[in-house]
Design a protein around this motif. Structure first.
Motif, short mmCIF file in Angstrom:
data_model
loop_
_atom_site.label_atom_id
_atom_site.label_comp_id
_atom_site.label_asym_id
_atom_site.label_seq_id
_atom_site.Cartn_x
_atom_site.Cartn_y
_atom_site.Cartn_z
N ASP B 84 0.64 -1.30 0.23
CA ASP B 84 -0.05 -0.02 0.05
C ASP B 84 0.78 1.40 0.01
O ASP B 84 0.20 2.54 0.22
N THR B 85 2.04 1.17 -0.18
CA THR B 85 3.07 2.38 -0.07
C THR B 85 4.35 2.05 -1.20
O THR B 85 4.72 1.01 -1.16
N LEU B 86 4.61 3.07 -1.94
CA LEU B 86 5.64 2.84 -2.94
C LEU B 86 6.78 3.85 -2.63
O LEU B 86 6.51 4.91 -1.78
N LEU B 87 8.01 3.46 -2.81
CA LEU B 87 9.35 4.36 -2.47
C LEU B 87 9.83 4.24 -4.00
O LEU B 87 10.13 3.20 -4.70
N LEU B 88 9.97 5.45 -4.51
CA LEU B 88 10.72 5.86 -5.79
C LEU B 88 12.21 6.45 -5.63
O LEU B 88 12.17 7.29 -4.93
N LYS B 89 13.07 5.74 -6.03
CA LYS B 89 14.48 6.49 -6.21
C LYS B 89 14.64 7.06 -7.37
O LYS B 89 14.29 6.50 -8.49
N VAL B 90 14.89 8.62 -7.25
CA VAL B 90 14.88 9.26 -8.51
C VAL B 90 16.22 10.02 -8.78
O VAL B 90 16.89 10.32 -7.69
N ASP B 91 16.55 10.55 -10.05
CA ASP B 91 17.48 11.47 -10.23
C ASP B 91 16.79 12.68 -10.55
O ASP B 91 16.23 12.86 -11.50
N GLN B 92 17.02 13.54 -9.52
CA GLN B 92 16.26 14.62 -9.44
C GLN B 92 16.92 15.89 -10.25
O GLN B 92 18.16 16.25 -9.93
N THR B 93 16.10 16.58 -11.15
CA THR B 93 16.91 17.77 -11.75
C THR B 93 16.19 19.07 -10.84
O THR B 93 15.19 18.93 -10.72
N GLY B 94 17.26 19.89 -10.57
CA GLY B 94 16.90 21.10 -9.81
C GLY B 94 16.27 20.67 -8.56
O GLY B 94 16.51 19.61 -7.83
N PRO B 95 15.74 21.61 -7.66
CA PRO B 95 15.14 21.47 -6.48
C PRO B 95 13.85 20.46 -6.62
O PRO B 95 13.02 20.89 -7.31
N ALA B 96 13.62 19.70 -5.64
CA ALA B 96 12.20 19.02 -5.56
C ALA B 96 11.33 19.81 -5.17
O ALA B 96 9.92 19.70 -5.59
N CYS B 97 11.56 20.76 -4.26
CA CYS B 97 10.33 21.31 -3.44
C CYS B 97 9.89 22.60 -4.20
O CYS B 97 10.77 23.25 -4.77
#
Lengths: 133, 133
Positions: B84-97
């Protein structure tokens, strides 16, 4: 003892029927679990320094490790930009998952070698996913 | 294109009105945000390799970065023990917020030097917490 009520009341408890999701991360950076807290469980967590959850299935507050001994000692507290999610960094005793694994999360697929679009998920990926879920 | 419907249907979408929380973690281990996905957003995420959310406030699916350019390239997919929960690892471009910070989470307090029980929260901690929330 300090009164946490004034502070806790500023969090956004309305979005999810009085519950706030709590991401719990180990000191090595591994995400261990996602739980939920209500005001009382969060108060107990902050007061005792050990993570307490509101169990949606058991409909009661429980301290993590109260039966297993696998406590989560609170180290750092983070709040998100919407004030509706908490991130707790913890010193985890033993496995975090009730299944006996370090984390509740299991990896399905590593896709860092796939193209940016039109990803060709292989049959191996499908079989792996079916086994897990 | 593969049919993800059969797989996605095995996740537990009932607990949260058709939505599943998605923890998003950067490649350096920092937790960046908690979002929500519905079946369609998850399908788009898996098909394109870029994270899509279901926005509860806007009541629509959006690809992270569609206006800001701050994309989240999917690297690894994890599912928790309750499905019932996902965890995604990502290559973030720029700020996430959307506030321009790397992560949506802000640290309130570091309490690693406090005793195991009867934690004496200092007035500094209270002032810091009030400023943030």
């Amino acid at each position: 003892m300090l009164d946490y009520k004034q502070i806790i009341d500023k969090l956004d408890w309305k979005k999810n029927n009085g519950l706030i999701p709590v991401i719990v991360q180990g000191l090595d950076g591994d995400v261990l679990t996602l739980g939920y807290t209500d005001k009382e469980a969060l108060s107990k967590t902050l007061e005792t320094g050990y993570v307490h959850y509101y169990s949606r299935s058991k409909e009661r507050i429980r301290m993590k490790g109260e039966t297993s001994g696998n406590y989560q000692k609170l180290k750092e507290v983070y709040v998100d930009c919407d004030n509706d999610t908490l991130l707790l960094k913890v010193d985890q005793t033993g496995p975090a998952c009730h299944l006996g694994t370090k984390s509740c999360f299991r990896k399905i697929e590593q896709i860092d070698k796939l193209p940016d679009s039109n990803i060709d998920y292989s049959l191996d990926f499908l079989n792996q996913l079916k086994e897990i879920i």
